[in-house]
Design a protein around this motif. Structure first.
Motif, PDB file in Angstrom:
ATOM      1  N   GLY A 199       0.785  -1.223   0.000  1.00  0.00           N
ATOM      2  CA  GLY A 199       0.000   0.000   0.000  1.00  0.00           C
ATOM      3  C   GLY A 199       0.818   1.273   0.000  1.00  0.00           C
ATOM      4  N   VAL A 200       2.152   1.149  -0.081  1.00  0.00           N
ATOM      5  CA  VAL A 200       3.043   2.310  -0.014  1.00  0.00           C
ATOM      6  C   VAL A 200       3.767   2.487  -1.345  1.00  0.00           C
ATOM      7  N   GLY A 201       4.028   3.742  -1.719  1.00  0.00           N
ATOM      8  CA  GLY A 201       4.786   4.058  -2.918  1.00  0.00           C
ATOM      9  C   GLY A 201       5.879   5.064  -2.613  1.00  0.00           C
ATOM     10  N   LEU A 202       6.913   5.062  -3.439  1.00  0.00           N
ATOM     11  CA  LEU A 202       8.038   5.986  -3.316  1.00  0.00           C
ATOM     12  C   LEU A 202       8.095   6.860  -4.559  1.00  0.00           C
ATOM     13  N   VAL A 203       8.165   8.165  -4.357  1.00  0.00           N
ATOM     14  CA  VAL A 203       8.181   9.128  -5.453  1.00  0.00           C
ATOM     15  C   VAL A 203       9.606   9.636  -5.651  1.00  0.00           C
ATOM     16  N   TYR A 204      10.072   9.555  -6.899  1.00  0.00           N
ATOM     17  CA  TYR A 204      11.401  10.039  -7.253  1.00  0.00           C
ATOM     18  C   TYR A 204      11.285  11.113  -8.325  1.00  0.00           C
ATOM     19  N   ARG A 205      12.017  12.198  -8.145  1.00  0.00           N
ATOM     20  CA  ARG A 205      12.226  13.191  -9.191  1.00  0.00           C
ATOM     21  C   ARG A 205      13.685  13.057  -9.613  1.00  0.00           C
ATOM     22  N   GLY A 206      13.908  12.720 -10.857  1.00  0.00           N
ATOM     23  CA  GLY A 206      15.243  12.287 -11.228  1.00  0.00           C
ATOM     24  C   GLY A 206      15.559  11.030 -10.429  1.00  0.00           C
ATOM     25  N   THR A 207      16.701  10.998  -9.780  1.00  0.00           N
ATOM     26  CA  THR A 207      17.051   9.833  -8.949  1.00  0.00           C
ATOM     27  C   THR A 207      16.911  10.132  -7.466  1.00  0.00           C
ATOM     28  N   GLU A 208      16.330  11.270  -7.139  1.00  0.00           N
ATOM     29  CA  GLU A 208      16.179  11.668  -5.732  1.00  0.00           C
ATOM     30  C   GLU A 208      14.838  11.198  -5.181  1.00  0.00           C
ATOM     31  N   LEU A 209      14.878  10.491  -4.059  1.00  0.00           N
ATOM     32  CA  LEU A 209      13.660  10.113  -3.355  1.00  0.00           C
ATOM     33  C   LEU A 209      13.110  11.359  -2.667  1.00  0.00           C
ATOM     34  N   VAL A 210      11.918  11.786  -3.089  1.00  0.00           N
ATOM     35  CA  VAL A 210      11.372  13.027  -2.552  1.00  0.00           C
ATOM     36  C   VAL A 210      10.227  12.809  -1.577  1.00  0.00           C
ATOM     37  N   GLU A 211       9.564  11.644  -1.647  1.00  0.00           N
ATOM     38  CA  GLU A 211       8.422  11.435  -0.761  1.00  0.00           C
ATOM     39  C   GLU A 211       7.996   9.982  -0.768  1.00  0.00           C
ATOM     40  N   ALA A 212       7.509   9.523   0.385  1.00  0.00           N
ATOM     41  CA  ALA A 212       6.797   8.253   0.477  1.00  0.00           C
ATOM     42  C   ALA A 212       5.314   8.561   0.664  1.00  0.00           C
ATOM     43  N   VAL A 213       4.452   7.813  -0.025  1.00  0.00           N
ATOM     44  CA  VAL A 213       3.007   8.022   0.051  1.00  0.00           C
ATOM     45  C   VAL A 213       2.332   6.676   0.282  1.00  0.00           C
ATOM     46  N   SER A 214       1.122   6.720   0.833  1.00  0.00           N
ATOM     47  CA  SER A 214       0.436   5.469   1.163  1.00  0.00           C
ATOM     48  C   SER A 214      -1.060   5.579   0.903  1.00  0.00           C
ATOM     49  N   GLU A 215      -1.644   4.473   0.484  1.00  0.00           N
ATOM     50  CA  GLU A 215      -3.094   4.378   0.344  1.00  0.00           C
ATOM     51  C   GLU A 215      -3.706   3.604   1.509  1.00  0.00           C
ATOM     52  N   ARG A 216      -2.885   3.214   2.493  1.00  0.00           N
ATOM     53  CA  ARG A 216      -3.357   2.497   3.675  1.00  0.00           C
ATOM     54  C   ARG A 216      -2.769   3.129   4.931  1.00  0.00           C
ATOM     55  N   ASP A 217      -3.526   3.051   6.012  1.00  0.00           N
ATOM     56  CA  ASP A 217      -3.055   3.589   7.287  1.00  0.00           C
ATOM     57  C   ASP A 217      -2.026   2.656   7.923  1.00  0.00           C
ATOM     58  N   GLY A 218      -1.095   3.245   8.668  1.00  0.00           N
ATOM     59  CA  GLY A 218      -0.169   2.480   9.481  1.00  0.00           C
ATOM     60  C   GLY A 218       0.966   1.809   8.742  1.00  0.00           C
ATOM     61  N   LYS A 219       1.151   2.118   7.478  1.00  0.00           N
ATOM     62  CA  LYS A 219       2.186   1.481   6.676  1.00  0.00           C
ATOM     63  C   LYS A 219       3.439   2.346   6.627  1.00  0.00           C
ATOM     64  N   GLY A 220       4.562   1.729   6.217  1.00  0.00           N
ATOM     65  CA  GLY A 220       5.818   2.451   6.209  1.00  0.00           C
ATOM     66  C   GLY A 220       6.646   2.216   4.970  1.00  0.00           C
ATOM     67  N   ALA A 221       7.646   3.062   4.809  1.00  0.00           N
ATOM     68  CA  ALA A 221       8.709   2.878   3.824  1.00  0.00           C
ATOM     69  C   ALA A 221      10.027   2.848   4.592  1.00  0.00           C
ATOM     70  N   TYR A 222      11.077   2.320   3.945  1.00  0.00           N
ATOM     71  CA  TYR A 222      12.323   2.079   4.662  1.00  0.00           C
ATOM     72  C   TYR A 222      13.509   2.281   3.731  1.00  0.00           C
ATOM     73  N   VAL A 223      14.600   2.777   4.300  1.00  0.00           N
ATOM     74  CA  VAL A 223      15.871   2.867   3.599  1.00  0.00           C
ATOM     75  C   VAL A 223      16.869   1.990   4.354  1.00  0.00           C
ATOM     76  N   VAL A 224      17.447   1.032   3.649  1.00  0.00           N
ATOM     77  CA  VAL A 224      18.402   0.098   4.260  1.00  0.00           C
ATOM     78  C   VAL A 224      19.787   0.407   3.701  1.00  0.00           C
ATOM     79  N   THR A 225      20.714   0.743   4.592  1.00  0.00           N
ATOM     80  CA  THR A 225      22.076   1.092   4.201  1.00  0.00           C
ATOM     81  C   THR A 225      23.071   0.142   4.854  1.00  0.00           C
ATOM     82  N   ARG A 226      24.271   0.127   4.293  1.00  0.00           N
ATOM     83  CA  ARG A 226      25.339  -0.723   4.814  1.00  0.00           C
ATOM     84  C   ARG A 226      26.260   0.086   5.713  1.00  0.00           C
ATOM     85  N   GLU A 227      26.507  -0.444   6.897  1.00  0.00           N
ATOM     86  CA  GLU A 227      27.474   0.139   7.819  1.00  0.00           C
ATOM     87  C   GLU A 227      28.427  -0.965   8.244  1.00  0.00           C
ATOM     88  N   GLY A 228      29.648  -0.925   7.700  1.00  0.00           N
ATOM     89  CA  GLY A 228      30.589  -2.007   7.957  1.00  0.00           C
ATOM     90  C   GLY A 228      30.099  -3.282   7.325  1.00  0.00           C
TER      91      GLY A 228
END
Length: 244
Positions: A199-228
Motif C-alpha cells: 500500500g506504499v509508494g516511493l516518489v522520485y524526481r530524477g534519482t532523488e527520493l522526494v516522498e513516500a506516500v500510502s493508500e493504507r493507514d499504518g504502513k511504512g517505507a524504509y531505507v536500508v544502508t550498509r554500515e561495515g
C-alpha cells in the motif's frame, strides 16, 4: 503531458476491491496520474502486464478498472508479438506507464529481447511518469528481491537502474523479504535499498527520493544502508493519500 523532470512512482500497491468490477485503481495509481500533471482531459495510461505473461484476462480486468477511473487506457502486450507498431512513440504520448507484478526476471528478459531498456530511459527522460507494483517497481531499480526463480527468494541485480538503488517490495506482508534485503545490503549484493510495505509508494524526481506516500493507514517505507558488515534500516513515514 510530460512532467518537468523524470519521475518514478515505485509501489507495493495500487488496487482495491471494486464495486461493479473485480478491482478498482486505488490511490497510488491515481497519484501517478496526479504526478504527471494531466488535467482537463482523460489521462493517458498504458499498462504493461509483461511480468504475468501478458494474460489477456488481466488486460480485460484492467480495462474495466480504467473505465471506472476515467482513463484513456491501453494494454501493451509483447506476446505473441508486440500489439503496437511503434512502442516508443506510443509511450512518449502517455501520461503514465504502469507496469504490473509477476516475474521481474521474466519481465527484464523479455524487455531485453525487444531492446526496451533504452526506450524506457528515453521515455523517463522525456517526463512520462513511470510507475508500477511489485515486479513493476523493482524493474526501475538496480535490483531487489524476487521469487521469480522459485519459492525461495533470491536477488535480482539486472534491473534497468534508472534508480541507482535496490528495491524491496511487500516488506510487511512476506516475512522473508526483510531479512534477505538486510543480508544482500550487508554483503554488498545490493546497494542502498528502498523498501515499501503493501500500500506504499516511493516518489522520485530524477534519482532523488522526494516522498513516500500510502493508500493504507499504518504502513511504512524504509531505507536500508550498509554500515561495515551489517545493514541498518531507517523508517520513513509516508504521507496518507486521499481515497479516490
Amino acid at each position: 503531458m510530460a512532467t518537468d523532470q523524470p519521475t518514478i512512482l515505485a509501489t507495493s500497491g495500487g488496487y482495491r476491491r471494486g464495486k461493479r468490477t473485480d478491482f478498482e485503481f486505488d490511490a497510488l495509481i491515481h497519484h501517478a496520474v496526479e504526478l504527471s500533471g494531466a488535467t482537463g482531459r482523460r489521462p493517458k495510461v498504458t499498462h504493461l502486464p509483461t511480468a504475468s505473461g501478458d494474460q489477456r484476462w488481466l488486460g480485460a480486468e484492467m480495462n474495466d478498472a480504467a473505465r471506472v477511473a476515467g482513463f484513456d487506457f491501453t494494454n501493451l502486450y509483447l506476446f505473441p508479438m508486440p500489439n503496437l507498431d511503434d512502442i516508443e512513440g506510443h509511450l512518449l504520448e502517455q501520461d503514465v506507464v504502469w507496469v504490473n507484478g509477476g516475474s521481474v526476471a521474466g519481465l527484464l528478459a523479455l524487455w531485453d529481447v525487444h531492446d526496451l531498456r533504452p526506450v524506457f530511459r528515453r521515455v523517463w527522460e522525456a517526463g512520462v511518469v513511470l510507475a508500477g507494483v511489485s515486479a513493476g517497481s523493482i524493474c526501475w531499480y538496480a535490483g531487489g528481491t524476487t521469487d521469480s526463480f522459485g519459492p525461495e527468494l533470491r536477488a535480482v541485480t539486472n534491473g534497468l537502474a534508472l534508480l541507482p538503488y535496490g528495491n524491496g517490495v511487500h516488506y510487511d506482508s512476506e516475512e522473508r523479504r526483510r531479512p534477505l534485503v538486510h543480508r544482500l545490503v550487508a554483503d554488498g549484493t545490493l546497494p542502498v535499498t528502498h523498501c515499501t510495505d503493501d500500500g506504499v509508494g516511493l516518489v522520485y524526481r530524477g534519482t532523488e527520493l522526494v516522498e513516500a506516500v500510502s493508500e493504507r493507514d499504518g504502513k511504512g517505507a524504509y531505507v536500508v544502508t550498509r554500515e561495515g558488515d551489517r545493514a541498518v534500516e531507517e523508517r520513513i513515514e509516508p504521507r496518507r493519500l486521499p481515497t479516490t
